[in-house]
Design an enzyme around this catalytic site. Structure first.
Site, PDB file in Angstrom:
ATOM      1  N   LYS A 122       0.816  -1.283  -0.007  1.00  0.00           N
ATOM      2  CA  LYS A 122       0.008   0.074   0.085  1.00  0.00           C
ATOM      3  C   LYS A 122       0.673   1.258  -0.075  1.00  0.00           C
ATOM      4  O   LYS A 122       0.608   2.367  -0.646  1.00  0.00           O
ATOM      5  CB  LYS A 122      -0.875  -0.159   1.258  1.00  0.00           C
ATOM      6  CG  LYS A 122      -2.131   0.759   1.186  1.00  0.00           C
ATOM      7  CD  LYS A 122      -2.808   0.303   2.583  1.00  0.00           C
ATOM      8  CE  LYS A 122      -4.138   0.521   2.454  1.00  0.00           C
ATOM      9  NZ  LYS A 122      -4.770   0.665   3.867  1.00  0.00           N
TER      10      LYS A 122
ATOM     11  N   LYS B 197     -18.400  10.671  19.543  1.00  0.00           N
ATOM     12  CA  LYS B 197     -18.326   9.654  18.474  1.00  0.00           C
ATOM     13  C   LYS B 197     -19.472   8.633  18.244  1.00  0.00           C
ATOM     14  O   LYS B 197     -20.075   8.646  17.375  1.00  0.00           O
ATOM     15  CB  LYS B 197     -16.906   9.163  18.065  1.00  0.00           C
ATOM     16  CG  LYS B 197     -16.699   8.349  16.944  1.00  0.00           C
ATOM     17  CD  LYS B 197     -16.934   9.042  15.573  1.00  0.00           C
ATOM     18  CE  LYS B 197     -17.065   8.078  14.459  1.00  0.00           C
ATOM     19  NZ  LYS B 197     -16.970   8.513  13.365  1.00  0.00           N
TER      20      LYS B 197
ATOM     21  N   CYS C 163     -18.775   1.339   9.552  1.00  0.00           N
ATOM     22  CA  CYS C 163     -18.840   2.076  10.922  1.00  0.00           C
ATOM     23  C   CYS C 163     -20.308   1.886  11.373  1.00  0.00           C
ATOM     24  O   CYS C 163     -20.335   1.507  12.665  1.00  0.00           O
ATOM     25  CB  CYS C 163     -18.951   3.673  10.334  1.00  0.00           C
ATOM     26  SG  CYS C 163     -17.403   4.038   9.460  1.00  0.00           S
TER      27      CYS C 163
HETATM   28  C1  UGA Z   1     -20.676   7.369   8.876  1.00  0.00           C
HETATM   29  C2  UGA Z   1     -21.128   8.763   9.435  1.00  0.00           C
HETATM   30  O1  UGA Z   1     -21.831   9.439   8.855  1.00  0.00           O
HETATM   31  C3  UGA Z   1     -19.649   9.778   9.355  1.00  0.00           C
HETATM   32  O2  UGA Z   1     -20.033  10.682   9.911  1.00  0.00           O
HETATM   33  C4  UGA Z   1     -18.716   8.733  10.221  1.00  0.00           C
HETATM   34  O3  UGA Z   1     -17.406   9.603  10.428  1.00  0.00           O
HETATM   35  C5  UGA Z   1     -18.391   7.411   9.772  1.00  0.00           C
HETATM   36  O4  UGA Z   1     -19.610   6.826   9.577  1.00  0.00           O
HETATM   37  C6  UGA Z   1     -17.342   6.793  10.402  1.00  0.00           C
HETATM   38  O5  UGA Z   1     -17.684   6.253  11.679  1.00  0.00           O
HETATM   39  O6  UGA Z   1     -16.277   6.689  10.173  1.00  0.00           O
HETATM   40  P1  UGA Z   1     -20.249   6.306   6.263  1.00  0.00           P
HETATM   41  O7  UGA Z   1     -20.165   4.955   7.013  1.00  0.00           O
HETATM   42  O8  UGA Z   1     -19.183   6.760   5.319  1.00  0.00           O
HETATM   43  O9  UGA Z   1     -20.117   7.494   7.377  1.00  0.00           O
HETATM   44  O10 UGA Z   1     -21.519   6.353   5.683  1.00  0.00           O
HETATM   45  P2  UGA Z   1     -23.070   7.258   5.677  1.00  0.00           P
HETATM   46  O11 UGA Z   1     -22.891   8.271   4.665  1.00  0.00           O
HETATM   47  O12 UGA Z   1     -23.200   7.641   7.087  1.00  0.00           O
HETATM   48  O13 UGA Z   1     -24.078   5.953   5.421  1.00  0.00           O
HETATM   49  C7  UGA Z   1     -24.159   4.990   6.438  1.00  0.00           C
HETATM   50  C8  UGA Z   1     -25.081   4.062   5.670  1.00  0.00           C
HETATM   51  O14 UGA Z   1     -26.597   4.536   6.188  1.00  0.00           O
HETATM   52  C9  UGA Z   1     -25.223   3.533   4.264  1.00  0.00           C
HETATM   53  O15 UGA Z   1     -25.432   2.163   4.203  1.00  0.00           O
HETATM   54  C10 UGA Z   1     -26.212   4.434   3.817  1.00  0.00           C
HETATM   55  O16 UGA Z   1     -26.658   4.108   2.574  1.00  0.00           O
HETATM   56  C11 UGA Z   1     -27.234   4.404   4.979  1.00  0.00           C
HETATM   57  N1  UGA Z   1     -28.039   5.578   4.760  1.00  0.00           N
HETATM   58  C12 UGA Z   1     -27.664   6.738   5.096  1.00  0.00           C
HETATM   59  C13 UGA Z   1     -29.470   5.290   4.745  1.00  0.00           C
HETATM   60  O17 UGA Z   1     -29.930   4.286   4.471  1.00  0.00           O
HETATM   61  N2  UGA Z   1     -30.285   6.488   4.768  1.00  0.00           N
HETATM   62  C14 UGA Z   1     -29.861   7.690   5.016  1.00  0.00           C
HETATM   63  O18 UGA Z   1     -30.722   8.639   5.162  1.00  0.00           O
HETATM   64  C15 UGA Z   1     -28.429   7.855   5.038  1.00  0.00           C
END
Ligand code: UGA
Length: 434
Positions: A35, A206, A262
């Site tokens: 990597k 967090k 996450c």
């Molecule tokens: C999430 C958090 O949003 C971030 O703030 C955090 O830093 C991150 O986890 C982490 O802990 O590292 P992420 O996992 O990249 O970010 O993705 P999200 O955009 O939050 O989506 C998570 C899941 O929820 C996805 O499967 C998405 O499709 C789903 N989701 C999201 C829904 O089903 N409905 C929504 O309205 C939003």
């Protein structure tokens, strides 16, 4: 200010690249030599919009470096960020061996005053454990252990890092806090709000944030199930709720359940922490359970849209990533759906703009296609499982022309139902009767 970031996953790499863009000298360290070799050549091992440009720019300006061991860089750094993975163990608790191996590396190279910061999500109490470990080998006034959790989302990680809603710094040592405030001064000047607190509170902020967002998603998914039964429209419910500023409209999109590296992991780790403290978190427990149910719900929905001989059906699965804009398939609802349909006997053709290579490592029986049209060819049903932008503008006439049966199950409510029906599709989605 010299900074080392240990771990070059999503959080570590984005943190390192963005901090160097703010003018700091950053070395990203990872035990994965392959990597590091890629990164040194300017190649990015993950798909993350905007990251390549920022890495290239700062490597050229000699502010961003990549190393495998990084002993010298660690010993010369003012601040060392830990951004290694904390995957789920079978019992839901977080696996901490990568964190403690990085702490050991830090300890072996520690000389003068340094701040060691947990950036990746670590269970509440980890900072204290790290401090206790380091205190065995070093005088307490030569280091501080702080928590500075990251809130970036995959797919928009760079812009999330550069324009955060807040920067949380949890540090019980005033000298360490001052170092971190200095480090973030350029971002504070660019209007990023900073909240300082004790280390334990930062660690819990967090988890509380991710758990709350998970609750929001599970809540709207349950409303979607009820809406279908009683004849309401979940999109309007979300809109109507979201216009209340106290609720807010974000994270109210129904779908096949939350996935990714996450939310599923962090909700379970929070429950495990609460359990250790003999404290029941019923709301979080319910969100986890509702999320698991959501996969059953959408699989049933797909099957109910198939005519007889479900076990011989050919399914076109559009989207494999856990959400749009990423190649990450960890805990992807799309793959959970795929596994379940394969078990029933269905054949699955799949297309994802970025995540196919990762998906096939997880579910080998997928027939990977190079376009939505190729994927739809000869299929009985088209399932939209990931909200990629390009799926919003599918040429439905063309797709209908190549499918065996004109059926769409839209698990992300991406398409215009009336347009799909006009073209002649039987169309089903989440949380509304069409
Ligand atoms: C999430 C958090 O949003 C971030 O703030 C955090 O830093 C991150 O986890 C982490 O802990 O590292 P992420 O996992 O990249 O970010 O993705 P999200 O955009 O939050 O989506 C998570 C899941 O929820 C996805 O499967 C998405 O499709 C789903 N989701 C999201 C829904 O089903 N409905 C929504 O309205 C939003």
């Amino acid at each position: 200010m010299r900074v080392v970031v240990i771990g070059t996953g999503y959080v570590g790499l984005v943190t390192g690249a963005c901090l160097s863009d703010f003018g700091l000298f950053v070395t990203c360290v990872d035990i994965d030599a392959e990597k590091i070799a890629l990164l040194k050549r300017g190649e990015i091992p993950i798909y993350e919009p905007g990251l390549k440009e920022i890495v290239e720019k700062n490597q050229k300006s000699k502010r961003l470096f990549f190393e495998v061991k990084g002993e010298k860089s660690i010993s010369e750094a003012n601040v060392v960020f830990l951004a290694v993975g904390t995957p789920s163990r079978d019992d839901g608790s977080a696996e901490m061996k990568y964190v403690f191996s990085a702490v050991e590396t830090f300890s072996k190279n520690h000389k003068s005053y340094q701040v060691l910061v947990t950036k990746s999500t670590v269970p509440v109490g980890t900072g204290k454990k790290i401090e206790d470990y380091l205190s065995k080998y070093h005088s307490k006034d030569t280091f501080a252990v702080a928590s500075n959790p990251e809130f970036l989302r995959e797919g928009c990680a760079v812009s999330d890092f550069m324009n955060p809603d807040r920067i949380v710094i949890g540090c019980d040592d005033p000298k360490g806090l001052k170092v971190l405030l200095d480090l973030y001064e350029p971002m504070r000047k660019a209007n990023a709000p900073i909240i300082t607190t004790n280390r334990t509170s930062a660690e819990l902020i967090k988890y509380a944030s991710n758990a709350f967002l998970s609750v929001k998603i599970s809540f709207i998914n349950e409303m979607a199930r009820l809406a279908e039964k009683c004849g309401a429209d979940v999109s309007k419910i979300a809109e109507g709720m979201g216009m209340d500023k106290r609720i807010g409209k974000a994270f109210l999109l129904p779908g096949p359940g939350y996935g990714g590296s996450c939310f599923p992991k962090d909700t379970k780790a929070l429950l495990s922490t609460a359990n250790e403290y003999n404290c029941k978190l019923k709301v979080v427990e319910a969100a986890v359970e509702a999320n698991e149910d959501q996969v059953n719900f959408v699989v049933e929905k797909i099957l109910s849209n198939l005519s007889e001989k479900k076990e011989e059906a050919k399914v076109a699965l559009l989207g494999l990533a856990f959400k749009g804009g990423t190649d990450d398939v960890r805990e992807s609802p799309a793959l959970k759906v795929a596994r379940r349909l394969l078990k029933v006997g269905c054949e699955i053709k799949a297309y994802d703009p970025e995540a196919s290579v990762n998906a096939i490592k997880e579910v080998e029986n997928l027939v990977i296609c190079n376009s939505a049209k190729e994927c739809a060819e000869g299929c009985d049903v088209l399932v939209i499982a990931t909200e990629w932008n390009e799926f919003k503008t599918l040429d439905l006439k063309e797709i209908k022309g190549v499918m065996k049966n004109a059926v769409i199950v839209d698990l992300r409510n991406l398409l215009d139902p009336f347009h799909a029906k006009e073209i002649g599709f039987k169309y089903d989605c989440i949380g509304k009767r069409i």
